[in-house]
Design a protein around this motif. Structure first.
Motif, PDB file in Angstrom:
ATOM      1  N   LYS A  77       0.847  -1.190   0.000  1.00 54.56           N
ATOM      2  CA  LYS A  77       0.000   0.000   0.000  1.00 54.56           C
ATOM      3  C   LYS A  77       0.882   1.240   0.000  1.00 54.56           C
ATOM      4  CE  LYS A  77      -4.020   1.850   2.475  1.00 54.56           C
ATOM      5  NZ  LYS A  77      -4.915   1.646   3.652  1.00 54.56           N
TER       6      LYS A  77
ATOM      7  N   SER B 242       2.151   2.898   3.041  1.00 49.05           N
ATOM      8  CA  SER B 242       2.911   2.058   3.973  1.00 49.05           C
ATOM      9  C   SER B 242       4.387   1.944   3.604  1.00 49.05           C
ATOM     10  CB  SER B 242       2.287   0.656   4.040  1.00 49.05           C
ATOM     11  OG  SER B 242       0.934   0.721   4.438  1.00 49.05           O
TER      12      SER B 242
ATOM     13  N   ARG C   6       0.103  -7.634   7.316  1.00 47.54           N
ATOM     14  CA  ARG C   6      -0.757  -8.214   6.286  1.00 47.54           C
ATOM     15  C   ARG C   6      -1.655  -7.161   5.642  1.00 47.54           C
ATOM     16  NH1 ARG C   6      -0.740 -11.538   2.514  1.00 47.54           N
ATOM     17  NH2 ARG C   6      -1.767  -9.866   1.411  1.00 47.54           N
ATOM     18  N   GLU C   7      -2.103  -6.189   6.438  1.00 48.83           N
ATOM     19  CA  GLU C   7      -3.008  -5.157   5.935  1.00 48.83           C
ATOM     20  C   GLU C   7      -2.312  -4.169   4.987  1.00 48.83           C
ATOM     21  OE1 GLU C   7      -1.017  -3.499   9.529  1.00 48.83           O
ATOM     22  OE2 GLU C   7      -1.922  -5.421   8.980  1.00 48.83           O
ATOM     23  N   ASP C   8      -0.974  -4.206   4.948  1.00 48.73           N
ATOM     24  CA  ASP C   8      -0.219  -3.291   4.087  1.00 48.73           C
ATOM     25  C   ASP C   8       0.107  -3.893   2.724  1.00 48.73           C
ATOM     26  OD1 ASP C   8       0.123  -1.234   6.137  1.00 48.73           O
ATOM     27  OD2 ASP C   8       1.473  -2.670   7.105  1.00 48.73           O
TER      28      ASP C   8
ATOM     29  N   LYS D  32      -2.058  -4.373  -2.129  1.00 50.33           N
ATOM     30  CA  LYS D  32      -3.074  -3.352  -2.368  1.00 50.33           C
ATOM     31  C   LYS D  32      -2.598  -2.371  -3.428  1.00 50.33           C
ATOM     32  CE  LYS D  32      -5.421  -3.643   2.083  1.00 50.33           C
ATOM     33  NZ  LYS D  32      -5.822  -2.938   3.330  1.00 50.33           N
TER      34      LYS D  32
ATOM     35  N   GLU E   4     -11.611  -1.460   0.353  1.00 50.41           N
ATOM     36  CA  GLU E   4     -11.835  -0.730   1.594  1.00 50.41           C
ATOM     37  C   GLU E   4     -13.073   0.154   1.539  1.00 50.41           C
ATOM     38  OE1 GLU E   4      -8.230   1.275   2.612  1.00 50.41           O
ATOM     39  OE2 GLU E   4      -7.069  -0.579   2.764  1.00 50.41           O
TER      40      GLU E   4
ATOM     41  N   ARG F 250      -7.615  -5.110  -3.981  1.00 56.76           N
ATOM     42  CA  ARG F 250      -6.795  -6.108  -3.287  1.00 56.76           C
ATOM     43  C   ARG F 250      -6.428  -7.239  -4.242  1.00 56.76           C
ATOM     44  NH1 ARG F 250      -5.210  -7.854   1.536  1.00 56.76           N
ATOM     45  NH2 ARG F 250      -6.430  -6.388   2.774  1.00 56.76           N
TER      46      ARG F 250
END
Length: 336
Positions: free
Chosen positions: A223, A226, A243-245, A248, A268, A279
């Motif tokens: 991302k 990030s 993991r959320e970074d 994306k 999102e 994603r």
């Protein structure tokens, strides 16, 4: 006289052939700008560092020199929003001390320009880390770390395929058409993220495009916001890539004739929009975008099929890693 005339004709032909060749080279260059599947590559220069460092005294100096090359098409000379962060890791900081020369990193913003007509090979630069071995902390005869060089950077992908617009897909009349609505497969666009396929379907009031997006490079998609977390020695827990970074990609825009298309689904936000995050799962994702007949005059007014460019722009962060094995040998003095 005939001999002179013959020589003049030959000279004219040679000039003509040379001119045609020049035009061909320019055309070839234009086609080559947005090709390939790489962005920024990172590699260790030979013997920097050397394979073996012999340590006799404390604070034995050595250099680590990295070469970075931009093998993609971003940024172009008029695109200034670009930066690269470079890190070293994989070693014990109590034994080795490695500090980057900040002047090198600051220079990368302008030296790593993408492939262009004036520089078909793309930009390149080096980053130097000044290192030293703290022998007093080396309590063994041999230490063999593996140095990891990490380059994290913002990048962008632009794809501009031609698509077919069919204003009356359910017509039973037989007529000659310049194009047919069909699926399109695409190759690399001079970036590690690529639009690999476009599935098109025509309806009475709209044309729908399903865009398949894939990580075709050898690194990790991050991302964009990030990238600052890329430092492997980040101190706080929230400074580390999670993991959320990962995986994306941001859809900047999809346009036809300058008209932005509404797309979904976004990772999102469940609302249809012209922008949002896509994603990737196992390196691949998709987005569905609609061209409404009512909103596009050429579509609404045309009585037969026509071709038009579909422009897709994506932005994202990307992480590329290289490694080098290193052997540090502590030379024992005769007094030991």
């Amino acid at each position: 006289m005939k001999r002179k005339l013959f020589l003049i004709i030959v000279l004219i032909l040679l000039i003509s052939i040379s001119g045609c060749g020049g035009k061909k080279d320019v055309k070839k260059s234009l086609e080559e700008i947005r090709t390939g599947t790489e962005g920024i590559s990172v590699s260790f220069l030979p013997n920097n560092p050397p394979a073996t460092i012999h340590v006799e005294n404390d604070n034995t100096p050595f250099d680590v020199i990295l070469e970075l090359k931009n093998k993609g098409a971003y940024p172009q000379p008029d695109e200034q929003d670009f930066y690269v962060n470079v890190y070293l890791s994989g070693y014990d900081k109590n034994i080795l001390e490695l500090d980057v020369e900040r002047n090198d990193v600051n220079r990368l913003k302008t030296s790593l320009i993408g492939k262009s007509l004036v520089n078909i090979g793309g930009g390149s630069d080096i980053v130097t880390f000044k290192g030293k071995v703290k022998s007093s902390q080396l309590n063994v005869e041999k230490y063999e770390p593996i140095l990891l060089a990490t380059a994290c950077y913002k990048y962008s992908t632009t794809a501009e395929p031609s698509v077919c617009i069919e204003p009356d897909p359910y017509s039973t009349l037989t007529q000659k058409k310049v194009c047919e609505v069909k699926d399109i497969s695409l190759s690399g666009q001079g970036a590690p993220i690529a639009v690999t396929k476009i599935n098109e379907e025509s309806f009475k009031e709209k044309t729908q495009f399903k865009l398949t997006i894939k990580n075709v490079g050898n690194g990790d998609v991050i991302k964009e916001q990030s990238i600052k977390k890329c430092d492997p020695f980040g101190k706080a827990e929230n400074d580390k890539i999670g993991r959320e970074d990962l995986d994306k990609v941001y859809l900047e825009r999809v346009t036809i004739g300058g008209l932005p298309l509404d797309c979904s689904p976004f990772a999102e936000d469940s609302v249809r929009s012209t922008q949002g995050i896509i994603r990737l799962v196992n390196g691949e994702g998709y987005i569905v975008c609609d061209l409404q007949k009512e909103g596009y005059d050429a579509y609404k007014e045309s009585k037969t099929a026509f071709t038009t460019p579909l422009k897709i722009t994506l932005s994202y962060g990307y992480r590329t890693i290289a490694q080098r094995s290193l052997q540090i040998k502590k030379e024992m003095s005769g007094n030991n």
